[in-house]
Scaffold this motif. Sequence first.
Motif, PDB file in Angstrom:
ATOM      1  N   LEU A  25       0.854  -1.191   0.000  1.00  0.00           N
ATOM      2  CA  LEU A  25       0.000   0.000   0.000  1.00  0.00           C
ATOM      3  C   LEU A  25       0.892   1.244   0.000  1.00  0.00           C
ATOM      4  CD1 LEU A  25      -2.684  -1.004   2.669  1.00  0.00           C
ATOM      5  CD2 LEU A  25      -2.918  -1.005   0.185  1.00  0.00           C
ATOM      6  N   SER A  26       0.634   2.144  -0.922  1.00  0.00           N
ATOM      7  CA  SER A  26       1.447   3.367  -1.011  1.00  0.00           C
ATOM      8  C   SER A  26       1.094   4.339   0.104  1.00  0.00           C
ATOM      9  CB  SER A  26       1.241   4.038  -2.372  1.00  0.00           C
ATOM     10  OG  SER A  26      -0.029   4.667  -2.416  1.00  0.00           O
ATOM     11  N   GLY A  27       2.049   5.198   0.419  1.00  0.00           N
ATOM     12  CA  GLY A  27       1.807   6.231   1.430  1.00  0.00           C
ATOM     13  C   GLY A  27       0.670   7.149   1.018  1.00  0.00           C
ATOM     14  N   SER A  28       0.574   7.440  -0.278  1.00  0.00           N
ATOM     15  CA  SER A  28      -0.512   8.301  -0.765  1.00  0.00           C
ATOM     16  C   SER A  28      -1.870   7.645  -0.554  1.00  0.00           C
ATOM     17  CB  SER A  28      -0.317   8.611  -2.254  1.00  0.00           C
ATOM     18  OG  SER A  28       0.880   9.318  -2.442  1.00  0.00           O
ATOM     19  N   ASP A  29      -1.957   6.344  -0.871  1.00  0.00           N
ATOM     20  CA  ASP A  29      -3.222   5.623  -0.674  1.00  0.00           C
ATOM     21  C   ASP A  29      -3.601   5.580   0.803  1.00  0.00           C
ATOM     22  OD1 ASP A  29      -3.563   5.138  -3.361  1.00  0.00           O
ATOM     23  OD2 ASP A  29      -2.759   3.095  -3.272  1.00  0.00           O
ATOM     24  N   LEU A  30      -2.617   5.299   1.662  1.00  0.00           N
ATOM     25  CA  LEU A  30      -2.895   5.263   3.110  1.00  0.00           C
ATOM     26  C   LEU A  30      -3.332   6.638   3.601  1.00  0.00           C
ATOM     27  CD1 LEU A  30       0.104   3.020   4.202  1.00  0.00           C
ATOM     28  CD2 LEU A  30      -2.322   2.408   4.359  1.00  0.00           C
ATOM     29  N   GLY A  31      -2.699   7.690   3.056  1.00  0.00           N
ATOM     30  CA  GLY A  31      -3.067   9.052   3.434  1.00  0.00           C
ATOM     31  C   GLY A  31      -4.497   9.392   3.040  1.00  0.00           C
ATOM     32  N   LYS A  32      -4.880   9.002   1.823  1.00  0.00           N
ATOM     33  CA  LYS A  32      -6.248   9.269   1.362  1.00  0.00           C
ATOM     34  C   LYS A  32      -7.274   8.552   2.232  1.00  0.00           C
ATOM     35  CE  LYS A  32      -4.990   9.981  -3.454  1.00  0.00           C
ATOM     36  NZ  LYS A  32      -4.872   9.352  -4.768  1.00  0.00           N
ATOM     37  N   LYS A  33      -6.958   7.302   2.593  1.00  0.00           N
ATOM     38  CA  LYS A  33      -7.901   6.507   3.386  1.00  0.00           C
ATOM     39  C   LYS A  33      -8.009   6.981   4.831  1.00  0.00           C
ATOM     40  CE  LYS A  33      -7.456   2.418   0.528  1.00  0.00           C
ATOM     41  NZ  LYS A  33      -6.980   1.060   0.387  1.00  0.00           N
ATOM     42  N   SER A  37      -1.897  13.673   4.894  1.00  0.00           N
ATOM     43  CA  SER A  37      -0.938  13.707   3.790  1.00  0.00           C
ATOM     44  C   SER A  37      -0.027  12.486   3.812  1.00  0.00           C
ATOM     45  CB  SER A  37      -0.076  14.968   3.891  1.00  0.00           C
ATOM     46  OG  SER A  37       0.789  14.868   5.013  1.00  0.00           O
ATOM     47  N   ARG A  38       0.650  12.255   2.699  1.00  0.00           N
ATOM     48  CA  ARG A  38       1.609  11.171   2.604  1.00  0.00           C
ATOM     49  C   ARG A  38       2.715  11.346   3.632  1.00  0.00           C
ATOM     50  NH1 ARG A  38       6.438  10.178   1.048  1.00  0.00           N
ATOM     51  NH2 ARG A  38       6.793  12.298   0.373  1.00  0.00           N
ATOM     52  N   GLN A  39       3.136  12.587   3.874  1.00  0.00           N
ATOM     53  CA  GLN A  39       4.209  12.834   4.837  1.00  0.00           C
ATOM     54  C   GLN A  39       3.785  12.447   6.253  1.00  0.00           C
ATOM     55  OE1 GLN A  39       7.329  13.398   4.166  1.00  0.00           O
ATOM     56  NE2 GLN A  39       7.787  13.291   6.339  1.00  0.00           N
ATOM     57  N   VAL A  40       2.539  12.683   6.625  1.00  0.00           N
ATOM     58  CA  VAL A  40       2.047  12.263   7.943  1.00  0.00           C
ATOM     59  C   VAL A  40       2.070  10.738   8.031  1.00  0.00           C
ATOM     60  CG1 VAL A  40       0.023  12.213   9.477  1.00  0.00           C
ATOM     61  CG2 VAL A  40       0.682  14.351   8.348  1.00  0.00           C
ATOM     62  N   VAL A  41       1.717  10.072   6.941  1.00  0.00           N
ATOM     63  CA  VAL A  41       1.776   8.604   6.907  1.00  0.00           C
ATOM     64  C   VAL A  41       3.215   8.140   7.126  1.00  0.00           C
ATOM     65  CG1 VAL A  41       1.490   6.548   5.456  1.00  0.00           C
ATOM     66  CG2 VAL A  41      -0.289   8.304   5.497  1.00  0.00           C
ATOM     67  N   VAL A  42       4.185   8.786   6.477  1.00  0.00           N
ATOM     68  CA  VAL A  42       5.596   8.426   6.646  1.00  0.00           C
ATOM     69  C   VAL A  42       5.988   8.544   8.126  1.00  0.00           C
ATOM     70  CG1 VAL A  42       7.969   9.134   6.098  1.00  0.00           C
ATOM     71  CG2 VAL A  42       6.251   8.999   4.273  1.00  0.00           C
ATOM     72  N   GLN A  43       5.548   9.614   8.777  1.00  0.00           N
ATOM     73  CA  GLN A  43       5.839   9.800  10.205  1.00  0.00           C
ATOM     74  C   GLN A  43       5.148   8.729  11.042  1.00  0.00           C
ATOM     75  OE1 GLN A  43       4.494  13.830  10.691  1.00  0.00           O
ATOM     76  NE2 GLN A  43       6.410  14.692   9.923  1.00  0.00           N
ATOM     77  N   ASP A  44       3.912   8.398  10.699  1.00  0.00           N
ATOM     78  CA  ASP A  44       3.188   7.341  11.422  1.00  0.00           C
ATOM     79  C   ASP A  44       3.886   5.995  11.263  1.00  0.00           C
ATOM     80  OD1 ASP A  44       1.230   8.991  12.465  1.00  0.00           O
ATOM     81  OD2 ASP A  44      -0.242   8.542  10.898  1.00  0.00           O
ATOM     82  N   ILE A  45       4.364   5.706  10.059  1.00  0.00           N
ATOM     83  CA  ILE A  45       5.086   4.451   9.816  1.00  0.00           C
ATOM     84  C   ILE A  45       6.336   4.406  10.694  1.00  0.00           C
ATOM     85  CG2 ILE A  45       6.415   3.121   8.108  1.00  0.00           C
ATOM     86  CD1 ILE A  45       3.379   2.932   7.632  1.00  0.00           C
ATOM     87  N   ALA A  46       7.056   5.514  10.792  1.00  0.00           N
ATOM     88  CA  ALA A  46       8.256   5.570  11.637  1.00  0.00           C
ATOM     89  C   ALA A  46       7.900   5.289  13.098  1.00  0.00           C
ATOM     90  CB  ALA A  46       8.938   6.931  11.499  1.00  0.00           C
TER      91      ALA A  46
END
Length: 180
Positions: A25-33, A37-46
Amino acid sequence: METAMNGTDRRKQILSMIRGATKPLSGSDLGKKTGVSRQVVVQDIALLRTEGYPIVATARGYILNEARQAVRLFKVRHGNDQTEEELTTIVDMGGCILDVMVNHRIYGKMSAPLNIKNRRDVQRFMDNLKSGKSTPLLNVTSGYHFHHIAAEQEDILNEIEAALKEKNFLAELLPYEQHD
């Protein structure tokens, strides 16, 4: 007006989506769902990685690098003095306690990730409790609480269920609680 999901709930949802996905699943897709934003998803993944979840970034998106496991929701009840026994029973039989959750009649559902896989994790958890700064969530619901428990196969979960029942820790899971 729809309220935004808090970070903890969003990370739980992201983890759940990655865990249940059949492809990255891409960061963009996770962000939309999740409405961020994708950057917030990146921080959440970290943050999820720091909690011990083996999330891997691939060219196509995020995957969870763990063996597919069977997961079951257990409802249990016991006192503080039996917490260590409950946890060691589960890990000694090959289970991993993913989380703890209570369903409080006033405050609603409260949960916390645990990711307790072995006796060392149990001891660390117990040492944190013994510091006196916090008490288990079970104290707000007369000892009743829930755990999502993972194991390599359903048979192990069946054995854990039988052991918890034998020790009188297992509580009846009501029909409306089975989807939590």
